[in-house]
Write an enzyme that holds these catalytic residues in place. Structure first.
Site, PDB file in Angstrom:
ATOM      1  CG  ASP A   1      -1.796   1.181   1.343  1.00 21.05           C
ATOM      2  OD1 ASP A   1      -2.662   1.337   0.469  1.00 21.05           O
ATOM      3  OD2 ASP A   1      -1.636   1.961   2.308  1.00 21.05           O
TER       4      ASP A   1
ATOM      5  CD  GLU B   1      -2.182   2.307  -3.445  1.00 23.03           C
ATOM      6  OE1 GLU B   1      -3.360   2.591  -3.708  1.00 23.03           O
ATOM      7  OE2 GLU B   1      -1.733   2.301  -2.286  1.00 23.03           O
TER       8      GLU B   1
END
Length: 703
Positions: A335, A372
């Site tokens: 993330d 990401e």
């Protein structure tokens, strides 16, 4: 001959935390600036105070910056906290508090929750001593090639929490096990689980927060699976139940990828609580500003983990290895991974140590690593994340990326935005503009149209605007630019014509996703039109807004069948999952080019004036493992304009025995032919496509 084990069993022992020995527990804690350390022992989860406090002193229990003590007689299941003495000097980054009960950064499990208190002391969930032994019944990480992967992003709780799921243990790891037959029948090869690392359930005062933490992007303990997804409330039971889930998914051939949040913690900014890292070595674990009194915030969550500090980097490595070797995890999605590209001062740097080291770690060599490739402070590295690949080691480029450009370009093309044909073609072909210059391959592009963060696919074609009022932030939260379209009515409608267009657009985008070069990822429930009622940021919606409504599987069974057929086709056709970029050169001497592009009339594409239509011809790609396997040539026609248009099959394709595979303008079951036995093209090689339609023909490769 001595008997030898036939299967590999490798466990990763941690150097820190509560280490279980045969006759007790060794506690090992890092702190450079502490002046004293204590272990607080508890008998029960609900006990507000410890029954015993064990003090460590610098003379007897400190080696370098490591504090350690062996406590005989303790066993698995023992509950504990850490407490540290040290300087309280926020102006230079020290935040020691001798009364704070701290979560061990290396805790393998937490038990209970924050307890209410009237004395001003925060009582966080208790750490649990864990025995890592588990019967894996011969299973191990699957090690499927990334290019062969089909990812299903899902929330552990939301997948089965609805009473419509019909499972015995809704909203849990065991509930996922009950739905493995569904996942297997759909055909996905991997589940990507939204955060399962421990995160708060109640607030620090033991109360239910106004906006509950549903998604879980707020970590308390990186080594511990979330206790809220376990059926049993026995301390540490979540470890066993999580492993059971992974084991059963592996038995079904389904890999497990974890969404990991090595960018911030639940401790927040300078006004946030002291729960763990702050109270042990704040200046090491976080990026600090203003001389140390404030926290750099590249995450939008108050603080930023100092991932490129050697101590924090070591913790990340231990954590990844632990999940791979003790939980058999197959991969990780990082993330806000661009934060890992920031040095200790917060500056973006090329090939940062932690990013390069993750890719080169020998114990993670079989593990999928996905970035990401952006953060909340403006970094956007899609196509450029971790690009250090020397020409003689291109095959060792490890980092794949969530391709945000793919999401946006495919959405805009099918919405009918002008000038999108060149970008759409590039995404369909594997995004060579992003990944080829850095020595990477099509499978480094994780293609997706929707994810947890944003609209579901149903809502993408049902709303022009986000509707996040239920989040309690006056609809200010969530992305404003969604490239969505409602086709005449905002939200649900009884208008059959509008609903037909919406269903067609859903099929158009799903077919595009599974026919594109790269690795497809779909959001759970998109196969049956799961809706969040226009909420594109449902981070706090632990209710029917976010939960999978299993009645939709039956209601939209034609769409489910459509997706199942797409996945089955992708798995059997190497032509749509090539490992190398398309070149435009013949696959065989004198044969068709691997890719050819045409306009709707079968002529060359004028890329500057291509309108909203495109034809793509992919030549059959010979299966390397089985050269006798009958693969197919693939002819795809994309028409994103609202009005009908005539398409002519290119002359180069007319010598093949084409059969219809997909026509999104047709009603089920004639929208897709899973056995590739649809009708042939018209005899005049011409057909009229209604507005917003995708047609795909396939022809066997008979050479």
């Amino acid at each position: 001959m001595l008997a030898r084990p036939t299967t590999l069993h490798l466990a990763h022992s941690l150097p820190y935390g509560a280490i279980l020995r045969e006759d007790g527990v060794q506690f090992v804690i890092f702190s450079r600036s502490a002046t004293g350390m204590r272990i607080l022992l508890y008998r029960n989860v609900e006990d507000p105070d410890p029954y015993e406090i064990i003090s460590l002193n610098p003379h007897d229990h400190r080696w370098g910056d490591v504090w350690t003590i062996f406590v005989p007689g303790l066993k698995a299941g023992q509950l504990y906290h850490i407490q540290a003495d040290g300087p309280w000097a926020p102006e230079i980054g020290h935040r020691f508090n001798s009364k704070a009960r701290l979560i061990d950064p290396y805790a393998k499990a937490l038990a209970g929750d924050f307890l209410p208190a009237t004395d001003g002391i925060i009582r966080p969930p208790k750490c649990v001593v864990i025995d890592d032994e588990f019967d894996w019944q011969g299973t191990r990480p699957i090690r499927r090639e990334l290019s062969e992967t089909i990812i299903y992003e899902m929330h552990v709780k939301g997948f089965t929490r609805s009473r419509t799921s019909g499972v015995q243990f809704p909203g849990t790891y065991l509930g996922v096990i009950e739905k493995i037959p569904y996942l297997k029948s759909l055909g996905v090869t991997a589940v990507e689980l939204m955060p399962v690392h421990e995160f708060p359930i109640l607030d620090i005062y033991g109360q239910k927060p106004a906006r509950p933490n549903y998604w879980g992007y707020d970590p308390l303990a990186f080594f511990a699976p979330h206790r809220g997804y376990a059926v049993s409330k026995e301390p540490g039971a979540q470890v066993r139940e999580f492993k059971e889930m992974v084991r059963e998914l592996h038995k079904a051939g389904i890999e497990v990828i974890l969404d990991v949040v090595f960018n911030h913690t639940a401790e927040g900014n300078e006004n946030g609580p002291i729960l763990s890292f702050k109270g042990l070595e704040n200046r090491v674990y976080y990026m600090l500003d203003n001389g140390g009194s404030r926290y750099k915030n590249y995450t939008g969550c108050g603080n930023t983990l100092n991932g490129n500090h050697p101590i924090v980097r070591e913790m990340i490595f231990h954590c990844l290895r632990y999940w791979v070797h003790n939980y058999h995890i197959d991969g990780f999605r990082f993330d806000l991974a661009s934060i890992l590209s920031r040095d200790r001062a917060g500056n973006l740097v090329p090939n940062p140590p932690v990013v390069e080291a993750i890719a080169e770690d020998p114990l993670l060599a079989d593990t999928k690593i996905i970035a990401e490739a952006w953060d909340a402070a403006g970094a956007y590295q899609v196509g450029t994340f971790a690009t250090l690949c020397w020409p003689d080691t291109f095959d060792h480029c490890r980092w794949a990326e969530w391709n945000g450009r793919y999401r946006d370009d495919v959405r805009r093309f099918w919405r009918g935005d002008p000038g999108m044909v060149p970008a759409f073609a590039t995404r369909l072909a594997g995004s060579s503009d992003l990944y080829q210059p850095g020595g990477r391959y099509p499978y480094h592009s994780i293609n997706f149209i929707t994810s947890h963060d944003g609209f579901t696919l149903n809502d993408l074609v049902s709303y022009n605007h986000k509707h996040n009022q239920a989040n309690g932030e006056d609809n200010r939260d969530g992305e404003n630019n969604n490239y969505s379209y409602n086709y005449g009515v905002e939200g649900p409608t009884w208008h059959k014509g509008i609903d037909l267009i919406r269903m067609r657009q859903i099929k158009n985008m799903l077919a595009t996703l599974f026919l594109s070069q790269g690795v497809p990822m779909m959001l759970f429930g998109d196969e049956c039109r799961r809706t969040q009622r226009g909420n594109n940021n449902a981070y706090c919606q632990d209710n029917s807004i976010s939960w999978f409504n299993w009645k939709l599987v039956h209601r939209y069974r034609e769409l489910w069948r459509f997706v199942q057929a797409l996945i089955a086709f992708r798995k059997q056709e190497p032509t749509v999952r090539r490992k190398d970029f398309l070149t435009g050169l013949p696959v065989r001497p004198g044969g068709l080019p691997d890719v050819s592009w045409f306009n709707s009339m079968g002529g060359p594409v004028d890329w500057a004036n291509a309108g909203r239509s495109l034809v793509c011809l992919l030549a059959a790609f010979p299966e390397r493992e089985d050269p006798n396997r009958p693969n197919h040539h693939i002819l795809m026609m994309f028409h994103a304009a609202p009005e009908p248009a005539r398409f002519v099959i290119p002359a180069a394709a007319r010598g093949l025995a084409w059969r219809l595979f997909i026509d999104t303008s047709r009603m089920a079951p004639n929208d897709i032919y899973p056995n590739l036995d649809g009708p042939p093209p018209p005899v005049d090689w011409s057909l009229t496509l209604p507005g917003r339609t995708l047609v795909c023909y396939v022809a066997p490769d008979l050479l």
